[in-house]
Write a protein that holds these residues in place. Structure first.
Motif, PDB file in Angstrom:
ATOM      1  N   ILE A 126     -11.190 -14.206  -3.507  1.00 23.12           N
ATOM      2  CA  ILE A 126     -10.363 -14.332  -4.708  1.00 23.12           C
ATOM      3  C   ILE A 126      -9.286 -13.267  -4.637  1.00 23.12           C
ATOM      4  O   ILE A 126      -9.591 -12.090  -4.615  1.00 23.12           O
ATOM      5  CB  ILE A 126     -11.211 -14.130  -5.971  1.00 23.12           C
ATOM      6  N   THR A 127      -8.042 -13.676  -4.579  1.00 19.60           N
ATOM      7  CA  THR A 127      -6.962 -12.719  -4.504  1.00 19.60           C
ATOM      8  C   THR A 127      -6.168 -12.735  -5.796  1.00 19.60           C
ATOM      9  O   THR A 127      -6.293 -13.633  -6.604  1.00 19.60           O
ATOM     10  CB  THR A 127      -6.012 -13.045  -3.335  1.00 19.60           C
ATOM     11  N   LEU A 128      -5.348 -11.707  -5.957  1.00 18.63           N
ATOM     12  CA  LEU A 128      -4.601 -11.531  -7.189  1.00 18.63           C
ATOM     13  C   LEU A 128      -3.200 -12.065  -7.027  1.00 18.63           C
ATOM     14  O   LEU A 128      -2.513 -11.731  -6.071  1.00 18.63           O
ATOM     15  CB  LEU A 128      -4.552 -10.037  -7.539  1.00 18.63           C
ATOM     16  N   HIS A 129      -2.774 -12.902  -7.953  1.00 20.66           N
ATOM     17  CA  HIS A 129      -1.430 -13.469  -7.915  1.00 20.66           C
ATOM     18  C   HIS A 129      -0.738 -13.159  -9.222  1.00 20.66           C
ATOM     19  O   HIS A 129      -1.289 -13.347 -10.269  1.00 20.66           O
ATOM     20  CB  HIS A 129      -1.485 -14.990  -7.706  1.00 20.66           C
ATOM     21  N   LEU A 178      -4.300 -25.846  -4.772  1.00 22.75           N
ATOM     22  CA  LEU A 178      -3.704 -25.288  -3.560  1.00 22.75           C
ATOM     23  C   LEU A 178      -4.661 -24.312  -2.886  1.00 22.75           C
ATOM     24  O   LEU A 178      -4.805 -24.307  -1.659  1.00 22.75           O
ATOM     25  CB  LEU A 178      -2.384 -24.594  -3.910  1.00 22.75           C
ATOM     26  N   VAL A 179      -5.326 -23.467  -3.684  1.00 17.75           N
ATOM     27  CA  VAL A 179      -6.252 -22.497  -3.115  1.00 17.75           C
ATOM     28  C   VAL A 179      -7.494 -23.184  -2.556  1.00 17.75           C
ATOM     29  O   VAL A 179      -7.968 -22.865  -1.466  1.00 17.75           O
ATOM     30  CB  VAL A 179      -6.643 -21.437  -4.173  1.00 17.75           C
ATOM     31  N   LEU A 188      -3.966 -17.475   0.968  1.00 15.88           N
ATOM     32  CA  LEU A 188      -2.781 -17.035   1.705  1.00 15.88           C
ATOM     33  C   LEU A 188      -1.639 -18.037   1.542  1.00 15.88           C
ATOM     34  O   LEU A 188      -0.474 -17.654   1.379  1.00 15.88           O
ATOM     35  CB  LEU A 188      -3.122 -16.856   3.184  1.00 15.88           C
ATOM     36  N   THR A 189      -1.972 -19.324   1.568  1.00 15.64           N
ATOM     37  CA  THR A 189      -0.948 -20.356   1.372  1.00 15.64           C
ATOM     38  C   THR A 189      -0.286 -20.209   0.010  1.00 15.64           C
ATOM     39  O   THR A 189       0.937 -20.327  -0.121  1.00 15.64           O
ATOM     40  CB  THR A 189      -1.573 -21.755   1.506  1.00 15.64           C
ATOM     41  N   LEU A 190      -1.100 -19.939  -1.022  1.00 12.48           N
ATOM     42  CA  LEU A 190      -0.545 -19.751  -2.359  1.00 12.48           C
ATOM     43  C   LEU A 190       0.356 -18.525  -2.409  1.00 12.48           C
ATOM     44  O   LEU A 190       1.428 -18.547  -3.021  1.00 12.48           O
ATOM     45  CB  LEU A 190      -1.676 -19.619  -3.379  1.00 12.48           C
TER      46      LEU A 190
END
Length: 363
Positions: free
Chosen positions: A360-363, A260-261, A267-269
């Protein structure tokens, strides 16, 4: 300019990837809760899942190496123990405590409490200077904290032990995802590809969680008729198959997030994750009989507002700052899976219409 057919194809692809992510994410949540009703060994279950994840990630790495012809990264023992071990230990405790909590709490309480991980991620991101402090973060913290309080206030299915486990898992999760971001952003390690990261994390996660398993479940499991003292073959096969399904779901979740990323954006995730929480609560109320009053639903809505504000702020600030060393190029071949490669020049044209770089973002 992309033609309407390309926009339509891209939209269908995005919806398909989101639904795939939902299937694995929501599926493993309900699977864990269902399994814990008859199999009261969550740490052993987690160890089995880690083993399956390692095997599947190793097979995926081999397939990618055969496709690209390039060897995959193998860390030295020094880097492995010094730089990967802290992330692996935090990840193992986060997952282990989360699975353990299903023995005590409902899916709705688990989902809501786990959402508080954003608070701890923000805190540790500020500590490690991965986030820049701004006044809006105070609003995010207040909204999520207030929503969590309202959700647990006068809850008829509240369990303090399970709630404490998930809250501790969320706290450790803040450390986990912050360390994971730092780990993946170290270019010299070569772990930008999440499949390589999963491959290197699983063994240390297993070693870190194994002593806790021996202390809490080792003796009980060794005398249980579920596995080691089984008298018939069919119950043993049933236990092994059900445990294996969870391992496949766990790997599929990480893999679907990766897809997905890579093919849309982080942002979509993030936005998909918000709606996933809503779907999880609705399904928990409909299928599992979780009871929620009006204050609980209002608290959940307040918490979602805080998470949505956080996602919006990250999007705004990431678009208004220049490229940094912590950004990965989405067109890097290391981030492109063989099964997603496009033929001809359409690949470059399509990527030009998407985000040039993804942080790279934190989820």
């Amino acid at each position: 300019m992309a033609c309407p057919v390309q926009f339509l194809c891209r939209g269908i692809r995005t919806v398909g990837l989101v639904l795939l992510y939902y299937a694995f994410s929501i599926g493993i949540t309900f699977y864990n809760k269902w399994l814990m009703k008859g199999f009261h060994y969550p740490l052993f279950m987690t160890l089995v899942h880690l083993t399956i994840n390692f095997c599947l990630s190793a097979l995926t790495r081999r397939a990618m190496q055969c496709w690209t012809g390039k060897p995959r990264v193998i860390l030295s023992w020094t880097d492995y123990l010094q730089k990967v071990a802290p992330t692996a230990l935090a990840t193992a405790l986060d997952i282990g405590l989360s699975n353990w909590s299903f023995l005590f709490i409902t899916i709705s309480l688990y989902t809501m409490t786990k959402s508080s991980a954003v608070l701890f991620i923000l805190f540790f991101s500020l500590v490690f200077k991965l986030e820049e402090p701004n006044p809006f973060l105070v609003v995010v913290v207040l909204l999520i904290s207030s929503g969590l309080f309202m959700f647990t206030f006068e809850s008829t299915q509240f369990n303090l032990q399970g709630f404490s486990m998930v809250l501790l898992a969320s706290f450790i999760g803040g450390i986990r995802w912050t360390l994971t971001q730092v780990l993946m952003q170290k270019a010299e390690l070569g772990l930008q590809n999440p499949i390589d990261t999963m491959y290197h994390l699983q063994p240390l996660m297993f070693v870190g969680l194994f002593p806790l398993f021996l202390y809490n479940e080792g003796l009980s499991l060794s005398t249980s008729e579920k596995l080691f003292r089984v008298t018939e073959l069919s119950p043993l096969l049933y236990s092994l198959i059900t445990l294996s399904i969870g391992g496949i779901l766990a790997f599929g979740l990480g893999f679907s997030e990766f897809l997905l990323v890579c093919r849309t954006s982080s942002l979509t995730l993030s936005i998909s994750g918000i709606f996933k929480e809503v779907c999880t609560l609705v399904l928990a109320a409909a299928l599992m009989g979780d009871r929620m009053n009006m204050i609980n639903w209002l608290g959940f809505a307040v918490c979602l507002c805080g998470i949505s504000l956080h996602v919006g702020l990250k999007t705004y600030y990431s678009k208004n700052k220049g490229p940094s060393l912590r950004q990965l190029n989405s067109k890097s071949p290391e981030l492109e899976l063989p099964l997603l490669r496009l033929n001809g020049d359409d690949s470059a044209a399509e990527f030009n219409d998407e985000d040039e770089e993804q942080e790279i973002t934190l989820h």
